[in-house]
Design a protein around this motif. Structure first.
Motif, PDB file in Angstrom:
ATOM      1  N   UNK A 101       0.787  -1.206   0.000  1.00 47.30           N
ATOM      2  CA  UNK A 101       0.000   0.000   0.000  1.00 47.30           C
ATOM      3  C   UNK A 101       0.830   1.272   0.000  1.00 47.30           C
ATOM      4  N   UNK A 102       1.990   1.266   0.655  1.00 41.20           N
ATOM      5  CA  UNK A 102       2.739   2.512   0.756  1.00 41.20           C
ATOM      6  C   UNK A 102       3.806   2.583  -0.321  1.00 41.20           C
ATOM      7  N   UNK A 103       3.734   3.619  -1.123  1.00 42.91           N
ATOM      8  CA  UNK A 103       4.729   3.852  -2.159  1.00 42.91           C
ATOM      9  C   UNK A 103       5.572   5.057  -1.768  1.00 42.91           C
ATOM     10  N   UNK A 105       8.092   8.040  -2.933  1.00 37.28           N
ATOM     11  CA  UNK A 105       8.354   8.813  -4.133  1.00 37.28           C
ATOM     12  C   UNK A 105       9.753   9.410  -4.135  1.00 37.28           C
TER      13      UNK A 105
ATOM     14  N   UNK B  32      -9.006   1.641   0.170  1.00 36.97           N
ATOM     15  CA  UNK B  32      -7.829   2.156   0.857  1.00 36.97           C
ATOM     16  C   UNK B  32      -7.523   3.547   0.328  1.00 36.97           C
ATOM     17  N   UNK B  36      -1.168  12.453   1.052  1.00 35.40           N
ATOM     18  CA  UNK B  36       0.224  12.794   0.804  1.00 35.40           C
ATOM     19  C   UNK B  36       0.417  14.298   0.972  1.00 35.40           C
ATOM     20  N   UNK B  44       5.797  13.596  -3.457  1.00 39.41           N
ATOM     21  CA  UNK B  44       4.782  13.407  -2.410  1.00 39.41           C
ATOM     22  C   UNK B  44       5.326  12.577  -1.247  1.00 39.41           C
ATOM     23  N   UNK B  93      -6.236   4.141  -3.504  1.00 39.17           N
ATOM     24  CA  UNK B  93      -5.459   2.979  -3.887  1.00 39.17           C
ATOM     25  C   UNK B  93      -6.370   2.023  -4.649  1.00 39.17           C
ATOM     26  N   UNK B 100      -1.930  -2.857  -7.382  1.00 39.72           N
ATOM     27  CA  UNK B 100      -2.681  -1.626  -7.137  1.00 39.72           C
ATOM     28  C   UNK B 100      -1.966  -0.441  -7.757  1.00 39.72           C
TER      29      UNK B 100
END
Lengths: 114, 114
Positions: A101-103, A105, B32, B36, B44, B93, B100
């Motif tokens: 879920x967490x990207x 950047x 979800x 950001x 972000x 998401x 995703x």
């Protein structure tokens, strides 16, 4: 590395010139995303890699845009015959696993086409 | 089409006051959401997330509220500080067959007055 690294930070290209933007994701991250962010807008999805496989390229605006990640780590976004409307910030993000879920950047590459 | 959008493009608050940034989404299948923060010249930065089985989640000085009935979420920042000045994006998401991808809204500019 400690984070997602993108280079160059700034790129000025003459219209018609080809450019290549590089993304070094966080080591070990499986997923890699490219986004395009126009001035005053939110990031727009371009393409997604899982390791070396490009699983989604639905956001690439034209066939002038091409992305690769041949060894499943570093990725390159190439834009051929740049046009003024290509001017934007190009963001790369990586995440640890598929569907994670967490990207995270990178700082982006600001492309200006003159 | 499906989209994630924001009600207020610019929000100015006095230092020390609480800030509320709103976001509407249209994809009822999304499960979800992420907020950001993006400072000038940076990519972000993850602030807080929430899953659709929750209606509230708290972090350090931040709270996210989710109202699935009206497809609305908000970000509350307590005791807003000058360092909170940035553009804030909500992101959905969106589940794809391969994993995703993040779909961003246009953003809200938060300006903190000292």
């Amino acid at each position: 590395g400690a984070g997602v690294s993108q280079s160059p930070r700034y790129k000025v290209a003459k219209r018609g010139q080809d450019v290549a933007l590089r993304c070094d994701p966080i080591s070990g991250h499986v997923s890699l995303f490219w986004y395009q962010q126009a001035l005053g807008q939110g990031p727009e999805f371009l393409t997604y890699f899982q390791n070396e496989a490009q699983l989604d390229k639905s956001g690439l605006p034209s066939d002038r845009f091409f992305a690769e990640r041949p060894e499943g780590s570093v990725s390159t976004l190439k834009i051929q015959r740049t046009q003024q409307e290509d001017s934007a910030v190009y963001l790369c993000a990586s995440s640890r696993q598929q569907g994670n879920t967490e990207a995270f950047f990178g700082q982006g590459t600001r492309l200006t086409v003159v | 089409g499906e989209s994630v959008g924001l009600h207020l493009p610019t929000l100015s608050v006095q230092e020390g006051d609480n800030s509320i940034i709103n976001c509407a989404y249209s994809n009822s299948a999304s499960d979800y959401f992420i907020w950001y923060k993006q400072e000038s010249g940076k990519g972000p930065q993850f602030i807080i997330d929430i899953r659709s089985n929750m209606d509230k989640r708290q972090g350090q000085r931040v709270t996210v509220l989710l109202n699935k009935t009206v497809k609305h979420l908000s970000l509350q920042i307590a005791a807003t500080q000058p360092g909170d000045s940035a553009v804030y994006f909500c992101a959905e998401n969106r589940r794809m067959g391969y994993g995703n991808k993040l779909v961003f809204g246009a953003g809200t500019i938060l300006r903190v007055k000292s």
